[in-house]
Structures are given as C-alpha cells and as structure tokens.
Design a protein around this motif. Structure first.
Motif, PDB file in Angstrom:
ATOM      1  N   UNK A   1       0.882  -1.358  -0.010  1.00  0.00           N
ATOM      2  CA  UNK A   1      -0.110   0.067   0.123  1.00  0.00           C
ATOM      3  C   UNK A   1       0.770   1.280  -0.118  1.00  0.00           C
ATOM      4  N   UNK A   2       1.986   1.403   0.471  1.00  0.00           N
ATOM      5  CA  UNK A   2       3.042   2.389   0.532  1.00  0.00           C
ATOM      6  C   UNK A   2       3.306   2.514  -0.705  1.00  0.00           C
ATOM      7  N   UNK A   3       3.595   1.552  -1.612  1.00  0.00           N
ATOM      8  CA  UNK A   3       4.129   1.714  -3.267  1.00  0.00           C
ATOM      9  C   UNK A   3       2.866   2.502  -3.862  1.00  0.00           C
ATOM     10  N   UNK A   4       1.969   1.612  -3.439  1.00  0.00           N
ATOM     11  CA  UNK A   4       0.654   2.301  -4.327  1.00  0.00           C
ATOM     12  C   UNK A   4       0.185   3.516  -3.861  1.00  0.00           C
ATOM     13  N   UNK A   5       0.254   3.900  -2.702  1.00  0.00           N
ATOM     14  CA  UNK A   5      -0.009   5.217  -2.423  1.00  0.00           C
ATOM     15  C   UNK A   5       0.894   6.214  -3.128  1.00  0.00           C
ATOM     16  N   UNK A   6       2.093   5.895  -3.151  1.00  0.00           N
ATOM     17  CA  UNK A   6       3.418   6.806  -3.604  1.00  0.00           C
ATOM     18  C   UNK A   6       3.316   6.904  -5.156  1.00  0.00           C
ATOM     19  N   UNK A   7       2.719   5.688  -5.684  1.00  0.00           N
ATOM     20  CA  UNK A   7       2.579   5.634  -7.185  1.00  0.00           C
ATOM     21  C   UNK A   7       1.240   6.912  -7.473  1.00  0.00           C
ATOM     22  N   UNK A   8       0.106   6.773  -6.822  1.00  0.00           N
ATOM     23  CA  UNK A   8      -0.793   7.517  -7.060  1.00  0.00           C
ATOM     24  C   UNK A   8      -0.566   9.085  -6.872  1.00  0.00           C
ATOM     25  N   UNK A   9       0.190   9.411  -5.864  1.00  0.00           N
ATOM     26  CA  UNK A   9       0.562  10.743  -5.798  1.00  0.00           C
ATOM     27  C   UNK A   9       1.415  11.202  -6.836  1.00  0.00           C
ATOM     28  N   UNK A  10       2.232  10.263  -7.202  1.00  0.00           N
ATOM     29  CA  UNK A  10       3.155  10.789  -8.208  1.00  0.00           C
ATOM     30  C   UNK A  10       2.480  10.986  -9.518  1.00  0.00           C
ATOM     31  N   UNK A  11       1.596  10.098  -9.914  1.00  0.00           N
ATOM     32  CA  UNK A  11       0.778  10.006 -10.887  1.00  0.00           C
ATOM     33  C   UNK A  11      -0.045  11.328 -11.054  1.00  0.00           C
TER      34      UNK A  11
ATOM     35  N   UNK B   1      -1.407   2.542   8.732  1.00  0.00           N
ATOM     36  CA  UNK B   1      -1.478   3.125   7.345  1.00  0.00           C
ATOM     37  C   UNK B   1      -0.736   4.176   6.984  1.00  0.00           C
ATOM     38  N   UNK B   2       0.134   4.308   5.830  1.00  0.00           N
ATOM     39  CA  UNK B   2       0.749   5.519   5.586  1.00  0.00           C
ATOM     40  C   UNK B   2      -0.423   6.747   5.378  1.00  0.00           C
ATOM     41  N   UNK B   3       0.689   7.929   5.593  1.00  0.00           N
ATOM     42  CA  UNK B   3      -0.246   8.963   5.468  1.00  0.00           C
ATOM     43  C   UNK B   3       0.774   9.988   4.780  1.00  0.00           C
ATOM     44  N   UNK B   4       0.354  10.555   3.585  1.00  0.00           N
ATOM     45  CA  UNK B   4       1.079  11.212   2.598  1.00  0.00           C
ATOM     46  C   UNK B   4       0.245  12.731   2.576  1.00  0.00           C
ATOM     47  N   UNK B   5       0.966  13.723   3.165  1.00  0.00           N
ATOM     48  CA  UNK B   5       0.748  14.968   3.116  1.00  0.00           C
ATOM     49  C   UNK B   5      -0.817  15.251   3.775  1.00  0.00           C
ATOM     50  N   UNK B   6      -0.855  14.441   4.750  1.00  0.00           N
ATOM     51  CA  UNK B   6      -2.189  14.408   5.400  1.00  0.00           C
ATOM     52  C   UNK B   6      -3.249  13.487   4.815  1.00  0.00           C
ATOM     53  N   UNK B   7      -2.960  12.804   3.621  1.00  0.00           N
ATOM     54  CA  UNK B   7      -3.915  12.184   3.188  1.00  0.00           C
ATOM     55  C   UNK B   7      -3.983  10.487   3.460  1.00  0.00           C
ATOM     56  N   UNK B   8      -4.975   9.933   3.749  1.00  0.00           N
ATOM     57  CA  UNK B   8      -4.630   8.397   3.989  1.00  0.00           C
ATOM     58  C   UNK B   8      -5.296   7.439   2.749  1.00  0.00           C
ATOM     59  N   UNK B   9      -4.290   6.876   2.484  1.00  0.00           N
ATOM     60  CA  UNK B   9      -4.915   5.881   1.189  1.00  0.00           C
ATOM     61  C   UNK B   9      -6.418   5.377   1.291  1.00  0.00           C
TER      62      UNK B   9
END
Length: 222
Positions: free
Chosen positions: A39-49, A80-88
C-alpha cells in the motif's frame, strides 16, 4: 512466559500468495501492528501520477518525492501510510495504479525514499503498545528487516493466485507482476536466505494461519 516481549515478523511473496490475509490474522491473534508495504508503493504511485511525475529516474522524480511528507496512522492493529495528510483509499487499487505500481517500485530512488519509513514502523509499533510488528511485502526479509525474528515466504500455484486476484476484483497480470518484481535491479522479489517457505496452494486461510501461528509462537520463545 515468552522470552521476548516484541518480535518482528517479515512476510514476503508474490501477488495473491496470501500475505495480506495471513498478516491480518496474525496481527489480531498476537497483537502485532500490521503493515502492508504494498500500500505504501501504491499510495506513492498514485501521488506521483497525480503530480504528473513519470515512472523514470530524473529531476522530476526527485522533486516529486521531496514533496511527499510521510506519517503513520493506526486504526486497530492496522497501520496506514499518510502522505501530506492524506490516508490511502480505494483509489490505490484502481486500474491505473495497478498498471503503474511495479514501474515506480522498480526505481531505486522510490525504494530509497520509502526504506527508512518502512524501518521506522518497528519503533512506532513499540511506542503504540503492540507486542510486535508483522510487515508484508516483496523485500521485507531480504532488505527491510533481514534481522527479523521470523522471516516467511508465502507462495502458491500461479493459477490459484490469479483466481484469488480476480476474486478481489483486480485485473493486473500475476505473471507480469512476478516477472517485473523479480527482475528489477533494486530489491527484487526473492526468497530471503534462511526464510521459511509456506506453500498455500492447497491450504485454506485457516490452515495457513494455524501453521504460521505456530512459527510465531516459537519466535517469541527463541
């Protein structure tokens, strides 16, 4: 009484080998914090896309990764990873992410970006009162936690894994994912040296969990 009050369980394997279901069951049974690094790689992928960053090394990727601030949220035993305040959310399982995640995950800069964050989950699990950490992925026992108390590699017949994947509503190719993940130069999918192999082809989830639970109990005693 167990000799250890905190253990790390590393579970590796290809897509639909049973890692997630087994990890969730173990986390509940032994009060382990469950971390799904996929899920870390999926979330990072989504944000980069979303940012229009291509799946290739370069200045755009470095800049894109630098703009991602990571945190961790726990709900029950699930981290869960949180990226810039967003939870996948469900978006990380979209066809677009399915088609691109292995490409981004193969880039050394992306794996380096997530390395320390993944390692930090052990301390987070301790701080939040868990009896251990169960982390699943494709390079956990080989790269992230080679010193884990228990390292497992789950596998199953490709046809059975494809059927499981379809039952989850996912359309990515098992064989293609395996080939890309196993052949990448940075932290490829492989059986960690010394890991315990678990073939889930002819076992149901309950049988796999019971077998692995015995191994976890033994890890607390050793």
């Amino acid at each position: 009484m167990p000799k250890k009050d905190f253990i790390i369980v590393a579970i590796d394997g290809g897509a639909a080998a049973g890692k997630s279901s087994t990890s969730r069951a173990l986390s509940s049974r032994f009060n382990l914090m469950h971390v799904d690094t996929g899920s870390f790689y999926r979330a990072t992928t989504l944000k980069l896309l979303e940012a229009g960053v291509p799946a290739q090394a370069g200045e755009a990727l470095v800049t894109g990764l630098a703009g991602l601030q990571l945190d961790t949220k726990t709900e029950g035993n699930q981290a869960s990873i949180v990226i810039n305040g967003w939870t996948p959310d469900a978006a990380i399982r979209s066809e677009q992410v399915n088609a691109n995640v292995s490409h981004y995950a193969a880039i050394p800069e992306v794996r380096k970006f997530l390395f320390d964050y993944q390692r930090s989950q052990a301390e987070i699990a301790k701080e939040r009162g868990f009896a251990g950490l169960v982390m699943e992925g494709r390079d956990i026992g080989s790269i992230i936690f080679p010193e884990a108390d228990l390292r497992l590699y789950l596998y199953a017949d490709p046809a059975k894994r494809a059927a499981r994947r379809a039952a989850e509503g996912l359309t990515d190719s098992i064989e293609q994912r395996d080939k890309m993940d196993s052949s990448r130069k940075s932290a490829p999918l492989q059986v960690p040296e010394g890991a315990t192999l678990v073939d889930s082809s002819e076992l149901n989830l309950e049988q796999v969990v019971e077998h692995v639970s015995e191994l976890v109990s033994a890890a607390y005693e050793n």
